[in-house]
Design an enzyme around this catalytic site. Structure first.
Site, mmCIF file in Angstrom:
data_model
loop_
_atom_site.group_PDB
_atom_site.id
_atom_site.type_symbol
_atom_site.label_atom_id
_atom_site.label_comp_id
_atom_site.label_asym_id
_atom_site.label_seq_id
_atom_site.Cartn_x
_atom_site.Cartn_y
_atom_site.Cartn_z
ATOM 1 C CB SER A 1 28.547 -49.149 -56.970
ATOM 2 O OG SER A 1 29.300 -48.946 -56.480
ATOM 3 C CE1 TYR B 1 25.316 -47.052 -52.256
ATOM 4 C CE2 TYR B 1 27.595 -47.699 -52.227
ATOM 5 C CZ TYR B 1 26.500 -47.136 -52.802
ATOM 6 O OH TYR B 1 26.642 -46.757 -54.402
ATOM 7 C CE LYS C 1 24.136 -48.964 -55.393
ATOM 8 N NZ LYS C 1 22.894 -48.426 -56.123
ATOM 9 C CG ASN D 1 34.831 -42.840 -57.908
ATOM 10 O OD1 ASN D 1 35.230 -43.983 -58.390
ATOM 11 N ND2 ASN D 1 34.998 -42.372 -56.737
HETATM 12 C C1 UD1 Z 1 32.351 -43.681 -52.514
HETATM 13 C C2 UD1 Z 1 31.662 -45.070 -52.073
HETATM 14 C C3 UD1 Z 1 31.477 -45.918 -53.099
HETATM 15 C C4 UD1 Z 1 30.183 -45.229 -53.904
HETATM 16 C C5 UD1 Z 1 30.834 -44.000 -54.598
HETATM 17 C C6 UD1 Z 1 29.580 -43.130 -54.985
HETATM 18 C C7 UD1 Z 1 33.535 -45.499 -50.033
HETATM 19 C C8 UD1 Z 1 34.488 -46.526 -49.407
HETATM 20 N N1 UD1 Z 1 32.874 -45.772 -51.325
HETATM 21 O O1 UD1 Z 1 33.455 -44.085 -53.520
HETATM 22 O O2 UD1 Z 1 30.850 -47.158 -52.634
HETATM 23 O O3 UD1 Z 1 29.933 -46.284 -54.758
HETATM 24 O O4 UD1 Z 1 31.233 -43.080 -53.522
HETATM 25 O O5 UD1 Z 1 29.741 -42.053 -55.754
HETATM 26 O O6 UD1 Z 1 32.969 -44.494 -49.471
HETATM 27 N N2 UD1 Z 1 38.385 -37.941 -50.955
HETATM 28 C C9 UD1 Z 1 38.939 -37.153 -50.244
HETATM 29 N N3 UD1 Z 1 38.530 -36.117 -49.647
HETATM 30 C C10 UD1 Z 1 37.066 -35.809 -49.517
HETATM 31 C C11 UD1 Z 1 36.324 -36.765 -50.147
HETATM 32 C C12 UD1 Z 1 37.004 -37.797 -50.900
HETATM 33 O O7 UD1 Z 1 40.429 -36.972 -50.227
HETATM 34 O O8 UD1 Z 1 36.762 -34.845 -48.876
HETATM 35 C C13 UD1 Z 1 39.216 -39.072 -51.587
HETATM 36 C C14 UD1 Z 1 38.863 -40.428 -51.048
HETATM 37 O O9 UD1 Z 1 39.793 -40.710 -50.100
HETATM 38 C C15 UD1 Z 1 38.927 -41.434 -52.185
HETATM 39 C C16 UD1 Z 1 38.643 -40.368 -53.298
HETATM 40 O O10 UD1 Z 1 38.697 -38.947 -52.785
HETATM 41 O O11 UD1 Z 1 40.336 -41.716 -52.199
HETATM 42 C C17 UD1 Z 1 37.238 -40.584 -54.105
HETATM 43 O O12 UD1 Z 1 36.232 -40.581 -52.858
HETATM 44 P P1 UD1 Z 1 34.604 -40.493 -52.992
HETATM 45 O O13 UD1 Z 1 34.247 -39.348 -54.183
HETATM 46 O O14 UD1 Z 1 33.958 -40.432 -52.000
HETATM 47 O O15 UD1 Z 1 34.485 -41.696 -53.816
HETATM 48 P P2 UD1 Z 1 34.556 -43.538 -53.446
HETATM 49 O O16 UD1 Z 1 35.172 -43.570 -51.868
HETATM 50 O O17 UD1 Z 1 35.684 -43.772 -54.313
#
Ligand code: UD1
Length: 343
Positions: free
Chosen positions: A128, A153, A157, A184
Site C-alpha cells: 500500500s 495495519y 504492510k 486508493n
Molecule cells: C486509507 C488508509 C490506508 C489504506 C487505504 C485502503 C488511513 C490513514 N489510511 O487511505 O492505509 O491503505 O485506506 O483503501 O486510514 N474522507 C472523508 N470522509 C470520509 C472518509 C474519508 O473526508 O468519510 C477523506 C479522508 O480524510 C482522506 C480521503 O477521504 O482525505 C481518503 O480517505 P480513505 O478513503 O479512508 O483513504 P486513505 O485514508 O487515503
C-alpha cells in the site's frame, strides 16, 4: 503452453474478486481461497457470473493455519500466489494491534514457508501507498523513502514487504516477489456484479459517499478543509479497481514468463493524477446526477495531506497504465451501490 495456475488468497474480497476476473480473462487458471472472515459469498458468486465459470475452485482456508496452507499447495500446481488475505481497517488495527500483527504476519509467513518447502514460487504481495507515510515530495516514486507506519495495519504492510524481500534474497532465485503498492482503489466492475462491501460503517471515502447517496447514511463528513492544498481538502490518487486488477495480470505474467529484472521488484499502482476529496465529491454528483448531503468536519487523525503516484515504472517495465476515467469509475461505484439496494 499449458495454463498457469494462480492462487488468490483473499480472493472473495473487494480487490481479490476483481483480480480473479481479470486473471481468468487473461487465460489463467485461478484458485480462490478465502476464510470469509471479512466478506460473504456475494463477490465470489459475482465472479462466477461475470466469467461464466460455475466450476471456479473455491477453497475455504485460513492462511493462519499452516497445515491447511500446505495442503492447498499440495492440491494444486500453483505457479504464482497473490496474497490479499489480511485485515485492513486502520482504526481497528490501532485498537487491536495483536489481532492485526498475528493475522497479517502469520498468514503471509505460512504462505512463504510453504513456498519454501515446495522449492519455490512466484509471490505477489498487496502492499500500500501507506508505506510512504506523509511524503516530503509528490508524486512518489518507488525510490521515495518509506516512513515509519502510523498504524499497526500500515506497519504490517511495511513488515510484509521486508519479509518478502528477505525471503527472496535467502532463496537464491527460487522464490521471486513483486510488491504492488496500491494508492486508493475505488469503483466496481462495470457489470455491477462485484464491488466493495464494507461491514458496518465504511471507513473509506467512496463507500461512504455511495451509502450516503443511497440513503443508508445521513451525511458525509469531509474530514478537513484547511489543508495546504488548492481547495483545502486532502488529495489522493484514486485508482479504478479494474485498472488496478489488471496491474496484477501484468505482474503475474512478468513473473511466470521469467521477465523480471530483479528477484524482488516493487511497483506503484496509481494513476499519477491527484484529485481532492472535494473534487471527487463534485465529480460523483455530476456524473451520477445525484445530490450528496455533506458537511465539513474536523481533520481525521492520521490522514496524509496529499499523496499521489508516479506510475512511470509500471508502464515502462510492465506495460501497465491506468486507463479508466474518474467518471467511469464513479459511475461504476454508484451502479454497484444501486445493485446492492436492488434498484
Ligand atoms: C486509507 C488508509 C490506508 C489504506 C487505504 C485502503 C488511513 C490513514 N489510511 O487511505 O492505509 O491503505 O485506506 O483503501 O486510514 N474522507 C472523508 N470522509 C470520509 C472518509 C474519508 O473526508 O468519510 C477523506 C479522508 O480524510 C482522506 C480521503 O477521504 O482525505 C481518503 O480517505 P480513505 O478513503 O479512508 O483513504 P486513505 O485514508 O487515503
Amino acid at each position: 503452453m499449458s495454463k498457469k495456475t494462480v492462487l488468490v488468497s483473499g480472493g472473495a474480497g473487494f480487490i481479490g474478486s476483481h483480480v480473479t476476473v481479470e486473471l481468468i480473462a487473461a487465460g489463467y487458471d485461478v484458485v480462490v481461497a478465502d476464510n470469509f472472515s471479512n466478506c460473504d459469498h456475494t463477490c465470489f458468486e459475482g465472479v462466477k457470473k461475470i466469467t461464466g465459470r460455475e466450476d471456479l475452485p473455491l477453497e475455504v482456508v485460513d492462511f493462519c493455519d499452516a497445515a491447511a496452507t500446505d495442503a492447498l499447495f499440495a492440491k494444486y500446481p500453483i505457479d504464482a500466489v497473490i496474497h490479499f488475505a489480511a485485515f485492513k481497517a486502520v482504526g481497528e488495527s490501532v485498537a487491536e494491534p495483536v489481532k492485526y500483527y498475528k493475522n497479517n504476519l502469520t498468514s503471509f509467513l505460512n504462505v512463504l514457508e510453504t513456498a519454501q518447502k515446495r522449492g519455490g514460487c512466484n509471490v505477489l504481495f498487496s502492499s500500500s501507498a501507506t508505506v510512504y507515510g506523509e511524503p516530503e515530495k509528490v508524486p512518489v516514486t518507488e525510490q521515495t523513502p518509506r516512513q515509519p507506519a502510523t498504524s499497526p495495519y500500515g506497519n504490517t504492510k511495511t513488515m510484509c514487504e521486508d519479509i518478502l524481500r528477505d525471503t527472496v534474497k535467502a532463496n537464491g532465485g527460487k522464490i521471486k516477489g513483486i510488491l504492488l503498492r496500491y494508492f486508493n482503489p475505488i469503483g466496481a466492475h462495470p457489470s455491477a456484479l462485484i464491488g466493495e462491501l464494507p461491514r458496518g460503517v465504511p471507513n473509506n471515502l467512496v463507500p461512504y459517499i455511495t451509502q450516503t447517496a443511497i440513503g443508508k447514511r445521513e451525511c458525509l463528513n469531509i474530514f478537513g478543509n484547511d489543508y495546504p492544498t488548492p481547495d483545502g481538502t486532502c488529495q489522493r490518487d484514486f485508482i479504478d479497481i479494474v485498472d488496478l486488477a489488471k496491474a496484477h495480470v501484468y505482474a503475474v505474467t512478468r513473473m511466470v514468463e521469467g521477465k523480471m529484472k530483479q528477484d524482488c521488484e516493487v511497483f506503484n499502482v496509481g494513476t499519477g493524477r491527484p484529485l481532492s476529496v472535494m473534487e471527487l465529491v463534485n465529480a460523483f454528483e455530476k456524473v451520477n446526477g445525484v445530490k450528496l448531503n455533506y458537511k465539513f468536519a474536523p481533520r481525521r487523525a492520521g490522514d496524509i495531506t496529499a499523496i499521489w503516484a508516479d506510475p512511470t515504472l509500471a508502464e515502462t517495465e510492465m506495460g501497465w497504465k491506468a486507463t479508466r476515467t474518474i467518471e467511469e469509475t464513479l459511475k461504476a461505484a454508484w451502479a454497484w451501490e444501486c445493485h446492492l439496494a436492488g434498484k
